[in-house]
Scaffold this motif. Structure first.
Motif, mmCIF file in Angstrom:
data_model
loop_
_atom_site.group_PDB
_atom_site.id
_atom_site.type_symbol
_atom_site.label_atom_id
_atom_site.label_comp_id
_atom_site.label_asym_id
_atom_site.label_seq_id
_atom_site.Cartn_x
_atom_site.Cartn_y
_atom_site.Cartn_z
ATOM 1 N N GLY A 148 -4.290 0.397 -1.723
ATOM 2 C CA GLY A 148 -3.570 -0.864 -1.869
ATOM 3 C C GLY A 148 -3.150 -1.171 -3.294
ATOM 4 N N ARG A 193 -7.895 -1.187 1.088
ATOM 5 C CA ARG A 193 -7.131 -1.671 2.234
ATOM 6 C C ARG A 193 -7.717 -1.034 3.492
ATOM 7 N NH1 ARG A 193 -2.020 -4.254 1.756
ATOM 8 N NH2 ARG A 193 -2.098 -4.128 4.038
ATOM 9 N N TRP A 233 0.835 -1.192 0.000
ATOM 10 C CA TRP A 233 0.000 0.000 0.000
ATOM 11 C C TRP A 233 0.871 1.242 0.000
ATOM 12 C CZ3 TRP A 233 0.958 3.061 4.249
ATOM 13 C CH2 TRP A 233 1.499 2.425 5.382
#
Length: 848
Positions: free
Chosen positions: A84, A69, A38
């Motif tokens: 992400g 995420r 990420w």
């Protein structure tokens, strides 16, 4: 690989022209050719960040960090979770050479990479080798009946399909047990991963592990020593107290002196050996097929066929795999019965190789004829074209990638000539791409109620040609269930004596990845067509009912629409046990929506104050009558006496340990009794308090007298070929919950209160009813809870053993030699009743 100095870590990345970079990010891992992680811009966290991928010093790609995420956004309080990334390395990386990988933020600062060999250490670049790209998917399913099962797949790049046939090692308590190849067919895995289905494994666990102890099992993939998902795990293999004790005794004896060798051998012989079962069906099937061939040879020599009518084998063809198609045709060429014709109809495949193959076979053997449709018209129309060209006295239906047993046509025509049947069907199994036999459909004799729930007849089906043409061609509107519709129309025109089940496995259904045998995921149209076929059949028969699919599968439930409610007397024998009896009675009185119901409580000498008080109170309900019988317990007599006091049309015999919560329970039972002709008895699906099956019909036979089918299976399981969830004809049902026409109960003499006062009187009654030509239905939709033998305890107590022995011998003597008892028509002859029903197989030698 270049290590990043401390001043270039994520918290303070170096910048070309400013002191602190606004970008933050983490690469979680670099497994299997993917980059996972990420990143975001602290100055503008809502806008996805672009990452530059550097391979061997050259920028080759960019990708956005825009995957969700939630873990990151919730922890860092970000306005958007879309930070992400999950990016596959370019296909050019997978050339069996090492490559140096690097990542850069938009401002060219470094996004560090994790060091696989040193957690916590971060690298500016990472050298990936061929081994780093291997990706595994796996699962250890657990231990089933002494076998460790699971599956494992591998792919070397994200651009390749998943492979099977891997090698695994199994260790127990840290000690190596065995090495095995994971090459068993797993269609469920192949369907989900879109890869090789030969990826399953089954490892037999030795008896020495069944010692009441907890053992740790670990499974690894060789040679990489990758541990499978759900491994290691701990479990005990205790299955049966007797077996466990004998195993322990064997282990103890093994440590004694030499003079105990003889005793050890004797004890080992006592350890129960499981019969063959469906887990090892392939081995059993191969032995069975060899024995069947020899049996047919002997039968041919002893009783030659009086005539040899022509059989037309019809095979619609549409884009089969060439190898499977060849095997299918060759299986017809290799038939021991020679008077056949094979009619191949290409349904507009537009496949030159298949067309040439068809023409080649037609030139090779004049019994093979090929026809070609200009465009695809569906299986029904292609089959109809074959019917129009058929010249045989009998017509057999055959799919383009399946296989016939070498003796299939010979045994089918022998049965047709012997029985004069016009519709014949055999048993079948499946064959996977590796050539393994599996998933047999071992069928009952003709079972009309079961046929309404599913097309259990299926393969191999052979029909007298004249009868088929009188009934009519296949209906295109039922494509996907056209065979079910045809069989239902044939059944409408035939009596039961004209329908015959050839009790041999003569057909092998190909279980390819894209075949109907492997999955119904893309066959919704077949389910819809099946519903319509059964619904139209009911309409033609003037039977009112609504047909629907069970769990979107090609098994069907019928909600009968009859409004008739004949009078029912519910007969409940008991002795004290006031709480259980009260629970049983109150559940009926409070919840049942069947209006025309009365209760006869048969008090067999109750003495407890609570019981007598309950009886005094419950008689205030006008629906309840109490009949007191002060005699020794005789279940048959108690019910017979109560039946004499009933003026109802139907009797519902009910144990006081059966609790009915379902409001329409009696209504469901009654509608099964009224909706189709010649039904005399209806039984229900009874569950133990833990939710597992106590009763789903009874299989009869001299070995066990009566075996409860599917006992201990989960209550809402489908069962063998749907037989828990589907109503069907059975040979017997339990007397614990039995609905019966009163006039028929009286006509056959009721329960045998002299020879069978306690045990087996329900089986005996059912056999008398069946022998008189009536049907017995297991109603899958009527469900109740049964605390089995709470009312009379168990028959294996010492004080009951003598009585139980005499009853067992009495019913065996009465029904000895009667086909209905010796070979239960509703229970496949291949399965043992003395064990796990629909799972344990008989030794093939005993059924030949």
């Amino acid at each position: 690989m270049t290590q990043i100095p401390t001043d270039k870590l994520l918290t303070k990345p170096s910048l070309p022209n400013r002191e602190i970079s606004p970008f933050r990010g983490v690469v979680d891992n670099t497994k299997a050719g993917f980059l996972y992680g990420w990143a975001f811009n602290i100055n503008n966290p809502s806008v996805p960040v672009g990452i530059h991928l550097i391979i061997d010093g050259q920028e080759v790609a960019q990708f956005l960090c825009n995957l969700s995420r939630l873990d990151v956004s919730e922890t860092l309080k970000l306005p958007s979770p879309r930070v992400g990334f999950n990016f596959p390395l370019p296909e050019t990386c997978f050339d069996h050479k090492p490559h140096e990988i690097g990542l850069r933020f938009p401002d060219r600062t470094i996004l560090p990479l994790p060091d696989p060999g040193n957690p916590g250490r971060q690298l500016e670049t990472l050298l990936l080798t061929e081994k780093d790209y291997n990706d595994y998917r796996s699962h250890v399913d657990g231990i089933f009946k002494g076998w460790l099962r699971g599956w494992v797949c591998k792919r070397e790049t994200p651009y390749q399909p998943w492979k099977g046939n891997l090698v695994i090692s199994v260790s127990v308590d840290g000690v190596a047990l065995t090495t095995a190849r994971a090459d068993h067919y797993r269609g469920d895995v192949a369907e989900n991963l879109k890869g090789n289905p030969s990826c399953g494994f089954e490892v037999y666990l030795p008896l020495s592990l069944r010692d009441r102890r907890i053992h740790q099992f670990e499974v690894k993939i060789l040679p990489d020593n990758v541990t499978l998902q759900n491994s290691p795990f701990s479990s005990s293999l205790v299955q049966d107290d007797l077996e466990t004790r004998l195993v322990e005794l064997e282990a103890t004896i093994g440590n004694l002196h030499r003079q105990l060798t003889a005793l050890r051998r004797n004890v080992r012989d006592l350890i129960p050996r499981r019969p063959p079962n469906l887990t090892h069906y392939d081995e059993w099937a191969r032995q069975y097929q060899n024995a069947l061939f020899k049996k047919t040879e002997a039968l041919r020599a002893l009783t030659p066929l009086a005539s040899q009518p022509l059989i037309s084998v019809l095979c619609p063809v549409w884009n089969p795999l060439e190898e499977d198609f060849r095997e299918a045709i060759d299986s017809v060429l290799h038939q021991t019965y020679q008077n056949w014709e094979l009619i191949l109809v290409d349904d507009g495949s537009q496949n030159p190789e298949i067309s040439e193959l068809m023409r080649g076979y037609a030139k090779q053997d004049k019994r093979i004829r090929s026809f070609f449709l200009k465009k695809n018209q569906g299986i029904a129309e292609a089959t109809n074209e074959a019917i129009r060209h058929a010249k045989g006295a009998y017509i057999a239906f055959f799919d383009h990638d399946d296989r016939l047993s070498p003796v299939a046509l010979e045994l089918m025509i022998r049965a047709a000539l012997t029985t004069k049947a016009k519709l014949l069907y055999s048993d079948e199994d499946k064959i996977d791409p590796s050539g393994h036999y599996l998933e047999p459909n071992l069928k009952p004799d003709f079972n009309y109620r079961y046929l309404l729930g599913c097309n259990y007849i299926c393969h191999l089906t052979m029909v007298e040609a004249e009868t088929l043409r009188a009934v009519g061609l296949l209906e295109k509107r039922y494509d996907g269930a056209q065979d079910h519709d045809l069989i239902l129309r044939l059944v409408e025109s035939l009596d039961n004596a004209s329908i015959f089940h050839v009790r041999e496995v003569l057909y092998h259904w190909r279980k390819a990845q894209n075949s109907t045998a492997a999955t119904l995921a893309n066959k919704d149209y077949a389910v819809t067509a099946g519903i319509a076929a059964v619904q139209e059949h009911l309409k033609r028969q003037a039977i009112k009912g609504h047909v629907s699919s069970i769990d979107k599968l090609s098994i069907y439930k019928i909600d009968w629409a009859t409004h008739s409610q004949p009078q029912v007397s519910v007969i409940i024998p008991f002795r004290d046990q006031s709480e259980m009896t009260q629970h049983c009675v109150e559940a009926l009185l409070k919840h049942q929506n069947y209006k025309n119901m009365s209760l006869i409580l048969v008090d067999n000498f109750s003495v407890e104050t609570k019981t007598l008080a309950f009886l005094q109170e419950v008689q205030n309900d006008p629906r309840v009558k109490v009949l007191r019988i002060e005699e020794n317990f005789n279940f048959a007599r108690l019910n017979n006496e109560a039946a004499k006091h009933s003026k109802a049309d139907y009797l519902l015999f009910l144990n006081n340990d059966v609790i009915i919560h379902q409001e329409d329970f009696i209504k469901l039972m009654m509608m099964e009794a009224l909706s189709i002709p010649h039904v005399a008895i209806v039984g229900a699906r009874l569950l133990y308090p833990n939710g597992t099956i106590q009763h789903a019909g009874v299989a009869v036979g001299p070995d066990v007298i009566g075996a409860h089918m599917h006992r201990a299976r989960p209550g809402h399981d489908y069962g063998y070929i749907g037989r828990i969830r589907l109503s069907q004809e059975v040979t017997a049902v339990t007397g614990a919950t039995m609905l019966i026409k009163k006039e028929l109960f009286e006509a056959v003499g009721g329960f045998d209160e002299k020879g069978l006062p306690v045990a087996y009187n329900d089986v005996d009654l059912c056999l008398k009813i069946r022998q008189a030509g009536w049907k017995i239905i297991y109603c899958a939709d009527a469900i109740a809870e049964h605390f089995e033998s709470f009312s009379r305890k168990s028959d294996d107590r010492p004080e009951h053993e003598e009585r139980f022995f005499h009853e067992r011998e009495h019913i065996k003597e009465r029904w000895q030699g009667v086909p209905l008892f010796e070979n239960d028509p509703a229970y496949p002859r291949y399965f043992s009743e003395d064990g796990e029903t629909f799972f344990d197989l008989r030794d093939f030698a005993t059924i030949m």
